[in-house]
Each structure stands twice: as structure tokens, then as C-alpha cells.
Write a protein that holds these residues in place. Structure first.
Motif, PDB file in Angstrom:
ATOM      1  N   ILE A  53       0.834  -1.205   0.000  1.00 53.35           N
ATOM      2  CA  ILE A  53       0.000   0.000   0.000  1.00 53.35           C
ATOM      3  C   ILE A  53       0.867   1.253   0.000  1.00 53.35           C
ATOM      4  CG2 ILE A  53      -0.298   0.247   2.519  1.00 53.35           C
ATOM      5  CD1 ILE A  53      -3.250   0.964   1.911  1.00 53.35           C
ATOM      6  N   ASP A  54       2.027   1.201   0.656  1.00 51.18           N
ATOM      7  CA  ASP A  54       2.931   2.357   0.622  1.00 51.18           C
ATOM      8  C   ASP A  54       3.420   2.598  -0.806  1.00 51.18           C
ATOM      9  OD1 ASP A  54       2.639   2.692   3.333  1.00 51.18           O
ATOM     10  OD2 ASP A  54       4.546   1.716   3.855  1.00 51.18           O
ATOM     11  N   ARG A  92       0.626   4.029  -2.980  1.00 50.00           N
ATOM     12  CA  ARG A  92       0.431   5.462  -2.687  1.00 50.00           C
ATOM     13  C   ARG A  92       1.502   6.290  -3.393  1.00 50.00           C
ATOM     14  NH1 ARG A  92      -3.367   6.448   1.209  1.00 50.00           N
ATOM     15  NH2 ARG A  92      -3.707   4.829   2.784  1.00 50.00           N
ATOM     16  N   GLU A  93       2.725   5.824  -3.334  1.00 42.29           N
ATOM     17  CA  GLU A  93       3.838   6.550  -3.932  1.00 42.29           C
ATOM     18  C   GLU A  93       3.669   6.691  -5.437  1.00 42.29           C
ATOM     19  OE1 GLU A  93       8.734   6.196  -4.280  1.00 42.29           O
ATOM     20  OE2 GLU A  93       7.617   4.947  -2.866  1.00 42.29           O
ATOM     21  N   GLY A 111       0.763   6.665  -7.024  1.00 47.12           N
ATOM     22  CA  GLY A 111      -0.473   7.364  -7.350  1.00 47.12           C
ATOM     23  C   GLY A 111      -1.675   6.473  -7.551  1.00 47.12           C
ATOM     24  N   VAL A 162      -3.154   4.860  -5.085  1.00 47.56           N
ATOM     25  CA  VAL A 162      -3.973   5.130  -3.902  1.00 47.56           C
ATOM     26  C   VAL A 162      -3.729   6.574  -3.492  1.00 47.56           C
ATOM     27  CG1 VAL A 162      -4.419   4.541  -1.492  1.00 47.56           C
ATOM     28  CG2 VAL A 162      -3.853   2.728  -3.130  1.00 47.56           C
ATOM     29  N   LYS A 163      -4.804   7.318  -3.308  1.00 45.93           N
ATOM     30  CA  LYS A 163      -4.665   8.723  -2.912  1.00 45.93           C
ATOM     31  C   LYS A 163      -4.118   8.813  -1.492  1.00 45.93           C
ATOM     32  CE  LYS A 163      -8.460  10.318  -5.850  1.00 45.93           C
ATOM     33  NZ  LYS A 163      -9.804  10.966  -5.881  1.00 45.93           N
ATOM     34  N   GLN A 164      -3.298   9.814  -1.270  1.00 44.91           N
ATOM     35  CA  GLN A 164      -2.683   9.995   0.042  1.00 44.91           C
ATOM     36  C   GLN A 164      -3.736  10.186   1.132  1.00 44.91           C
ATOM     37  OE1 GLN A 164       0.496   9.676   0.735  1.00 44.91           O
ATOM     38  NE2 GLN A 164       1.198   9.443  -1.377  1.00 44.91           N
ATOM     39  N   THR A 165      -4.875  10.752   0.773  1.00 46.89           N
ATOM     40  CA  THR A 165      -5.907  11.072   1.775  1.00 46.89           C
ATOM     41  C   THR A 165      -6.868   9.912   2.028  1.00 46.89           C
ATOM     42  OG1 THR A 165      -7.248  12.032  -0.005  1.00 46.89           O
ATOM     43  CG2 THR A 165      -5.840  13.531   1.247  1.00 46.89           C
ATOM     44  N   ASP A 166      -6.811   8.855   1.224  1.00 46.32           N
ATOM     45  CA  ASP A 166      -7.754   7.739   1.380  1.00 46.32           C
ATOM     46  C   ASP A 166      -7.283   6.783   2.464  1.00 46.32           C
ATOM     47  OD1 ASP A 166      -9.419   8.694  -0.510  1.00 46.32           O
ATOM     48  OD2 ASP A 166      -9.136   7.089  -1.965  1.00 46.32           O
ATOM     49  N   ASP A 167      -8.188   6.461   3.372  1.00 52.47           N
ATOM     50  CA  ASP A 167      -7.887   5.533   4.454  1.00 52.47           C
ATOM     51  C   ASP A 167      -8.324   4.131   4.023  1.00 52.47           C
ATOM     52  OD1 ASP A 167      -7.234   4.358   6.824  1.00 52.47           O
ATOM     53  OD2 ASP A 167      -9.007   5.073   7.908  1.00 52.47           O
TER      54      ASP A 167
END
Length: 442
Positions: free
Chosen positions: A334-335, A338-339, A341, A343-348
Motif C-alpha cells: 500500500i505504501d 500510494r507513492e 499514485g 492510492v490517494k494519500q488522503t484515502d484511508d
């Protein structure tokens, strides 16, 4: 009114009539909106009639409609068998055939592109097309060389007005989302259409295609498994290349032996993952009409109008994240997503839930050998396309970065062909050799 505008008007009318026919069948059949799983809401009869009409019309068209139909046809394996069976033959025809241009039009294009003395360049030229490309048709001929027999060649001739037809057809097709959702819920055609539209200019330039084909030919010269025909001559709307004699993958899908299907699938995977490293390019049009199994066992590859330029090879994060997922490292996956793009940085998003979502897709490379099947692809399509499933809900939170869009589409298309072939091969070892970041799994 010239013949070309008349044909454009007729084509637009046929496309415009499709949603009306679909709407009528929906009202008469169920009288309710098409949502969710087709098996829950739409009768099989409506699905079947919609599919038959859709692919019948697409099969009569050139330009963007035929191009889109060919792109869509590789996903036939994902459709439920009771729906796919009635029109599988029509889908195959989309990959290999289209109404031919008159000989007089062919001669006019050749004269414009190769010169008025174009006939002097050939020993023989067959006016009847041997096949249809997406935006042109292919003629068999013999190119004049110093050798007495000459060189057998394929002459690809672009349809007059192909550019205008592509734009008009793609605009019309963008309105047909409801029909495609009736056939396969969860299939979003908008990104596919947008990506196809962006590449129209490149694919209309046969000299640009010739440059790409020369790069592939050089990269695979003398290869024991992949054959790319050489470019003999090129012009903006005519491309002359070495003829490829072999069995089309569409024929192998329908009647090939298990050995042929397995070999074709393995070689398609080799091409897909090795080309970015060897040629700096990815063949971006993986429908069966673009591949032949040669008598000597090599995979013949044609049509380089659509390519992805990857001068650094496949992006390293793809291989690394696949490796981490197979190792079960949910947080690292998941990291990394996110890096990049995805997964959005703001999505939990729960890391383990995301890993559980990804792992079934990676089954083909989790094992020493894997056989793609229509059943496997249908199960994945159902899992990802069912609005009631956790996978569907999670998938809605994922993003596809523009830099990965074409790679993603080509990978999905290749999986569709492998599932049509039902090909078994050591896909994991192919990735270990060619995909950056994908280290051997312990």
C-alpha cells in the motif's frame, strides 16, 4: 455528395440506431433500468439480442467502430458463456475482416503514396484484400528485388477519410456505455475510448508505424521465438512489409491443439515482457489478428501502429509491488501504491484488505505454471464487477495514473487473449527474467 461522406453518414446512422434498439428491448423485456449484475436484472434474451446487434453493426464498419470492436473483442473470454457463445464467431470476424475498398480506390491511394509508377515496384499485386487492419486493409503482393522471384510482401493501405471516421465513430461509441454494461456490467469503456482517441494521430501515420516496426525488427533479429517482419517501404498512408505466413491466433483459439495454444500463450507473454527491455517499446494492440504461429514454432507479430514508448523498460515499481504482494507484505504494497499514485494519500484503506483484493489477480504468477481459462477470467470479472462485492467497493477507491493507462490496457488485453487460448505456461519465470523489480520468489 461523394462516396466517402455518404459512407460516413450511413455509419453514423447505424451507430446512432444501436441505443434505440437496445432501449426498445429493455422496455419490452423488463421495463426497468439496467444496473448491477446483468443476471440479476436483465434477461439473457435481451443480453443476447443486444450483443448480436452491437457486434453485427461493428463488424460492418471501418474506422473507430471497427477499431473499438477489435479492442473489445479480446475481452470476450470474460463474458458469461451463455451470452458469449451466440456471437463469439462475430467477434472473431472483427479481428480478421471488414468490407473491402474497391480496386480503383486502392490504385488511387497507391499512386498518391508510392508514385504513379507504383506498379513497377511490384512483380505481382493482388487487388483483393487478404485481411483488414483497423484503419486500412492489407493486400498480398510480390515486391520487385534483384532476386528473380521477388519478395512476398503485405501492403497495408489506409482507408481514405480514416481520420475523420475514427473521430466520428469514437464520438458515437462514447454514447453506448449502457449497451456494454448490459453485456458485461462493470466494464467501463470511457477510459478505453479516451485512450484510443489520444492515439488516433499516431496510428494514422504509417511512417511512424514503420519506425516502430523497424525498432522491433532490429531487437528480435535472429530470435528463435519471436519473428517481426522487416519494413520494405513506407509512406504516410501505405506500408509495405515482409509477408508473414502462419496460422492466425484466432484460428488457434477456435481449433488449435493444446500444444499450439500453450506455445502461443507463452510466446505472447515473452513478447509482452521482453519488448520494453529489448526494443524500448511495448506492442500495444494485443488482439489475435496481430499474431501468427509460424510453421517453425515462432510467434509472428504484425501491426505496430499502437505502441507504448518505454525507453527504460517496464516501470520497476510494477515488478517490485507484485513481488511484495506475493510475499504478503501488505504495508509495503500500500505504501508503494500510494507513492505511484494508485492510492490517494488522503484515502484511508486497510492494507490487508487491499492485499486480499490484489492477490487473486496475481495467481498466474504465484505458481510455477498456470493455465488461463475463460472460467478464471469470468470469475475475476464477476468479483471486480459485482457492485455488492467488497472487491468492487475497494476498487472504486483506486486510481489509475495516466502513465500506467496504456500498460494497464495492454496487460488486460493480453490476459483476455491468453484466456481465449486457455494457455498454460511458466508465466512466473518469464517475469523473473524480464520484469524489472520482480526478483525470484523464495
Amino acid at each position: 455528395m461523394t462516396d466517402i461522406p455518404r459512407r460516413a453518414v450511413a455509419r453514423t446512422a447505424k451507430l446512432a440506431a444501436l441505443p434505440l434498439g437496445f432501449a426498445g428491448r429493455t422496455v419490452l423485456g423488463l421495463g426497468k433500468r439496467v444496473t448491477g449484475l446483468a443476471s440479476d436484472v436483465v434477461s439473457a434474451e435481451i443480453q443476447q439480442r443486444t450483443a448480436e446487434q452491437l457486434f453485427s453493426v461493428l463488424g460492418q464498419l471501418k474506422g473507430g467502430a471497427m477499431k473499438f470492436g477489435q479492442a473489445l473483442s479480446v475481452f470476450e473470454a470474460a463474458l458469461p458463456e451463455e451470452i458469449a457463445a451466440p456471437y463469439r464467431q462475430a467477434l472473431t470476424k472483427l479481428q480478421e475482416a471488414a468490407p473491402p475498398l474497391p480496386a480503383a480506390t486502392v490504385h488511387k491511394v497507391l499512386a498518391e503514396q508510392l508514385g504513379e509508377d507504383w506498379r513497377a515496384k511490384f512483380v505481382e499485386f493482388d487487388d483483393s484484400p487478404a485481411a483488414a487492419a483497423r484503419i486500412g486493409q492489407v493486400h498480398r503482393a510480390v515486391w520487385k528485388t534483384r532476386a528473380q522471384a521477388g519478395l512476398p510482401v503485405a501492403v497495408k493501405i489506409q482507408y481514405p477519410g480514416a481520420g475523420d471516421a475514427l473521430l466520428a465513430d469514437l464520438k458515437q461509441l462514447s454514447r453506448l456505455g449502457g449497451m456494454f454494461r448490459a453485456i458485461q456490467p462493470g466494464l467501463d469503456i470511457k477510459p478505453l475510448l479516451a485512450e484510443l482517441r489520444e492515439r488516433i494521430t499516431e496510428e494514422l501515420d504509417y511512417e511512424l508505424e514503420a519506425t516502430s516496426q523497424r525498432a522491433f525488427h532490429k531487437a528480435y533479429a535472429g530470435d528463435e521465438e519471436i519473428f517481426v517482419p522487416k519494413v520494405v517501404a513506407s509512406a504516410p498512408r501505405v506500408l509495405v512489409t515482409e509477408w508473414v505466413e502462419g496460422t492466425p491466433l484466432s484460428q488457434i483459439i477456435n481449433e488449435g491443439t493444446e500444444e499450439q495454444r500453450d506455445r502461443a500463450g507463452r510466446l505472447m507473454a515473452v513478447l509482452h515482457f521482453s519488448a520494453p527491455a529489448r526494443a524500448g517499446l511495448l506492442h500495444a494492440d494485443p488482439h489475435p489478428g496481430n499474431f501468427r504461429l509460424l510453421p517453425d514454432g515462432r510467434l509472428g507479430v504484425i501491426d505496430f501502429g499502437a505502441v507504448a514508448r518505454l525507453p527504460g523498460g517496464h516501470p520497476e515499481p510494477i515488478g517490485r509491488l507484485v513481488r511484495l504482494a506475493l510475499a504478503g507484505d501488505a504495508q509495503a504494497v500500500i505504501d508503494g501504491l500510494r507513492e505511484e499514485g494508485f492510492v490517494k494519500q488522503t484515502d484511508d484503506i486497510d492494507a490487508q484488505a487491499l492485499l486480499d483484493f490484489i492477490l487473486p489477480m496475481l495467481e498466474p504468477v504465484a505458481l510455477d505454471e498456470f493455465r488461463f481459462t475463460r472460467a478464471w477470467l469470468r470469475s475475476e470479472a464477476t468479483r471486480l464487477g459485482n457492485p455488492r462485492s467488497p472487491a468492487y467497493q475497494l476498487n472504486r477507491h483506486l486510481n489509475l495514473p495516466p502513465s500506467y493507462l496504456l500498460i494497464h490496457r495492454v496487460t488486460l488485453g493480453s490476459i483476455g487473449v491468453l484466456s481465449q487460448l486457455e494457455a498454460k505456461a511458466p508465466y512466473r519465470s518469464i517475469l523473473e527474467r524480464w520484469l524489472p523489480g520482480f526478483a525470484p520468489i523464495p
